[in-house]
Design a protein around this motif. Sequence first.
Motif, PDB file in Angstrom:
ATOM      1  N   PRO A  11       0.835  -1.202   0.000  1.00 42.02           N
ATOM      2  CA  PRO A  11       0.000   0.000   0.000  1.00 42.02           C
ATOM      3  C   PRO A  11       0.869   1.250   0.000  1.00 42.02           C
ATOM      4  O   PRO A  11       1.992   1.242   0.517  1.00 42.02           O
ATOM      5  N   PRO A  12       0.378   2.369  -0.565  1.00 33.39           N
ATOM      6  CA  PRO A  12       1.156   3.607  -0.616  1.00 33.39           C
ATOM      7  C   PRO A  12       1.695   4.040   0.735  1.00 33.39           C
ATOM      8  O   PRO A  12       2.798   4.582   0.830  1.00 33.39           O
ATOM      9  N   ALA A  13       0.947   3.805   1.811  1.00 34.84           N
ATOM     10  CA  ALA A  13       1.389   4.244   3.134  1.00 34.84           C
ATOM     11  C   ALA A  13       2.650   3.526   3.578  1.00 34.84           C
ATOM     12  O   ALA A  13       3.401   4.022   4.415  1.00 34.84           O
ATOM     13  N   GLU A  14       2.886   2.313   3.012  1.00 32.75           N
ATOM     14  CA  GLU A  14       4.049   1.534   3.410  1.00 32.75           C
ATOM     15  C   GLU A  14       5.260   1.800   2.516  1.00 32.75           C
ATOM     16  O   GLU A  14       6.326   1.260   2.760  1.00 32.75           O
ATOM     17  N   MET A  15       5.064   2.581   1.471  1.00 35.93           N
ATOM     18  CA  MET A  15       6.154   2.839   0.543  1.00 35.93           C
ATOM     19  C   MET A  15       7.219   3.710   1.193  1.00 35.93           C
ATOM     20  O   MET A  15       6.912   4.745   1.795  1.00 35.93           O
ATOM     21  N   ALA A  16       8.460   3.297   1.064  1.00 39.58           N
ATOM     22  CA  ALA A  16       9.564   4.115   1.559  1.00 39.58           C
ATOM     23  C   ALA A  16       9.702   5.338   0.658  1.00 39.58           C
ATOM     24  O   ALA A  16       9.333   5.308  -0.519  1.00 39.58           O
ATOM     25  N   PRO A  17      10.226   6.445   1.170  1.00 38.34           N
ATOM     26  CA  PRO A  17      10.447   7.621   0.313  1.00 38.34           C
ATOM     27  C   PRO A  17      11.441   7.281  -0.794  1.00 38.34           C
ATOM     28  O   PRO A  17      12.294   6.408  -0.617  1.00 38.34           O
ATOM     29  N   PRO A  18      11.333   7.951  -1.931  1.00 41.02           N
ATOM     30  CA  PRO A  18      12.241   7.648  -3.043  1.00 41.02           C
ATOM     31  C   PRO A  18      13.703   7.860  -2.668  1.00 41.02           C
ATOM     32  O   PRO A  18      14.040   8.725  -1.856  1.00 41.02           O
ATOM     33  N   VAL A  19      14.554   7.039  -3.265  1.00 42.80           N
ATOM     34  CA  VAL A  19      16.002   7.208  -3.112  1.00 42.80           C
ATOM     35  C   VAL A  19      16.439   8.258  -4.133  1.00 42.80           C
ATOM     36  O   VAL A  19      16.090   8.163  -5.313  1.00 42.80           O
ATOM     37  N   ILE A 111      12.192   2.423  -6.066  1.00 42.67           N
ATOM     38  CA  ILE A 111      12.752   1.178  -5.522  1.00 42.67           C
ATOM     39  C   ILE A 111      14.269   1.315  -5.600  1.00 42.67           C
ATOM     40  O   ILE A 111      14.820   1.835  -6.571  1.00 42.67           O
ATOM     41  N   SER A 112      14.927   0.852  -4.573  1.00 42.47           N
ATOM     42  CA  SER A 112      16.380   1.014  -4.467  1.00 42.47           C
ATOM     43  C   SER A 112      17.120   0.026  -5.357  1.00 42.47           C
ATOM     44  O   SER A 112      16.532  -0.912  -5.912  1.00 42.47           O
ATOM     45  N   GLU A 113      18.427   0.225  -5.454  1.00 38.78           N
ATOM     46  CA  GLU A 113      19.265  -0.705  -6.221  1.00 38.78           C
ATOM     47  C   GLU A 113      19.196  -2.108  -5.611  1.00 38.78           C
ATOM     48  O   GLU A 113      19.200  -3.113  -6.333  1.00 38.78           O
ATOM     49  N   GLU A 114      19.127  -2.185  -4.287  1.00 40.65           N
ATOM     50  CA  GLU A 114      19.049  -3.483  -3.618  1.00 40.65           C
ATOM     51  C   GLU A 114      17.735  -4.193  -3.945  1.00 40.65           C
ATOM     52  O   GLU A 114      17.713  -5.411  -4.160  1.00 40.65           O
ATOM     53  N   ARG A 289       7.882   1.931  -9.524  1.00 40.16           N
ATOM     54  CA  ARG A 289       7.786   0.617  -8.907  1.00 40.16           C
ATOM     55  C   ARG A 289       7.466  -0.445  -9.954  1.00 40.16           C
ATOM     56  O   ARG A 289       6.864  -0.145 -10.989  1.00 40.16           O
ATOM     57  N   PRO A 290       7.812  -1.699  -9.696  1.00 42.09           N
ATOM     58  CA  PRO A 290       7.434  -2.771 -10.631  1.00 42.09           C
ATOM     59  C   PRO A 290       5.915  -2.857 -10.763  1.00 42.09           C
ATOM     60  O   PRO A 290       5.186  -2.605  -9.790  1.00 42.09           O
ATOM     61  N   LEU A 291       5.447  -3.211 -11.947  1.00 41.41           N
ATOM     62  CA  LEU A 291       4.005  -3.361 -12.131  1.00 41.41           C
ATOM     63  C   LEU A 291       3.465  -4.529 -11.314  1.00 41.41           C
ATOM     64  O   LEU A 291       2.312  -4.521 -10.893  1.00 41.41           O
TER      65      LEU A 291
END
Length: 339
Positions: A11-19, A111-114, A289-291
């Motif tokens: 869910p959007p609320a769980e998304m980390a802020p962009p790198v 989404i990060s490189e990791e 983000r991935p689809l």
Amino acid sequence: ASLERGIARRPPAEMAPPVEADYGKGATPLERVVGGLAASVFSVVYIFAPVWILAAVIALCVAPFHWATAVLAGAVAVSAALPPRPSLAILKTGFMQAIPKYFQYKEVMEISEEEVEALMNERGVIFTAVPHGVISFCGICSGIVRAESGALLKIPTAVASVLLKFPFMKNTLGVFGLCDASKAPLTKRLKGGGSVVLYLGGIAELFLSSTKVESLYLKQRAGFIKLALQTGADVVPLYLFGNTSVLSVAATTPMASLSRRLQTSLTLFYGLWGLPVPRPRPLLYARGRPLGLPKLPPEEITDDLVKEWHGKFMAEVERLYTTYQGRVPDYAGKPLDIQ
């Protein structure tokens, strides 16, 4: 169940802020001059390659035994014989590393490189890049900044078969890693768990390039979604802000028609001072983000399913554009037109 797991389904609320990363910060005037010269190599080769080849053909017809003919034709023969090879050593040079500084290049990644690495370990990934522009300098910068880690070697860029054989151009662009964009080799790569960068708009989109309206040729480009579903791959959208700002294209109808017939882009273009020198405009690489495409048996992959996921993809591209366009001065108020 696959639609409820992973990076794309949180869910959007769980998304980390962009790198975020800024590769132009603190650049000196000298570094920017060097970066401009390095970037110009790609645009000059773009013009130089077909002209040199044409000159060699004419020379062979007019004066086949002249020393100048040997130089012209010999250079073409050597380039044609050398396969395109990725070269991290070239990309790590100070000359090439100055290119991102010239363009004040930045990245914002949802989404990060990791996380990307984890996704690629799980399945193949198609990184869809839009727009292409005349030359994708935003894509070039993204490859350069990843040369140190070697991540670039895992994700070649898919190009038309003719470009893999085109003297000079294949060797220049080949340092970033290229692969054939034809269906059979792409299918084999993705089924084997490999990943690829795919520019969707192709030649049609190149001739839509404009500094006033951001035009994408996507509505008729659903084949990559079908390919991803058939191979079990996922799709990660990339928006390359600035690709249509650094060079302007002379979008003449005859040139566009010829390019489509030859399956390679042949066009007149200009940049700084009306020369084939890219303008030092800010570039921003935005990774979405991935689809979260499902892994399905072949009999469940229908045209309606492809259409549904293609619609979701276009909505995601539009979201990336509206979310981040305000970070790039050239895009303030620039409308998006998806054709």
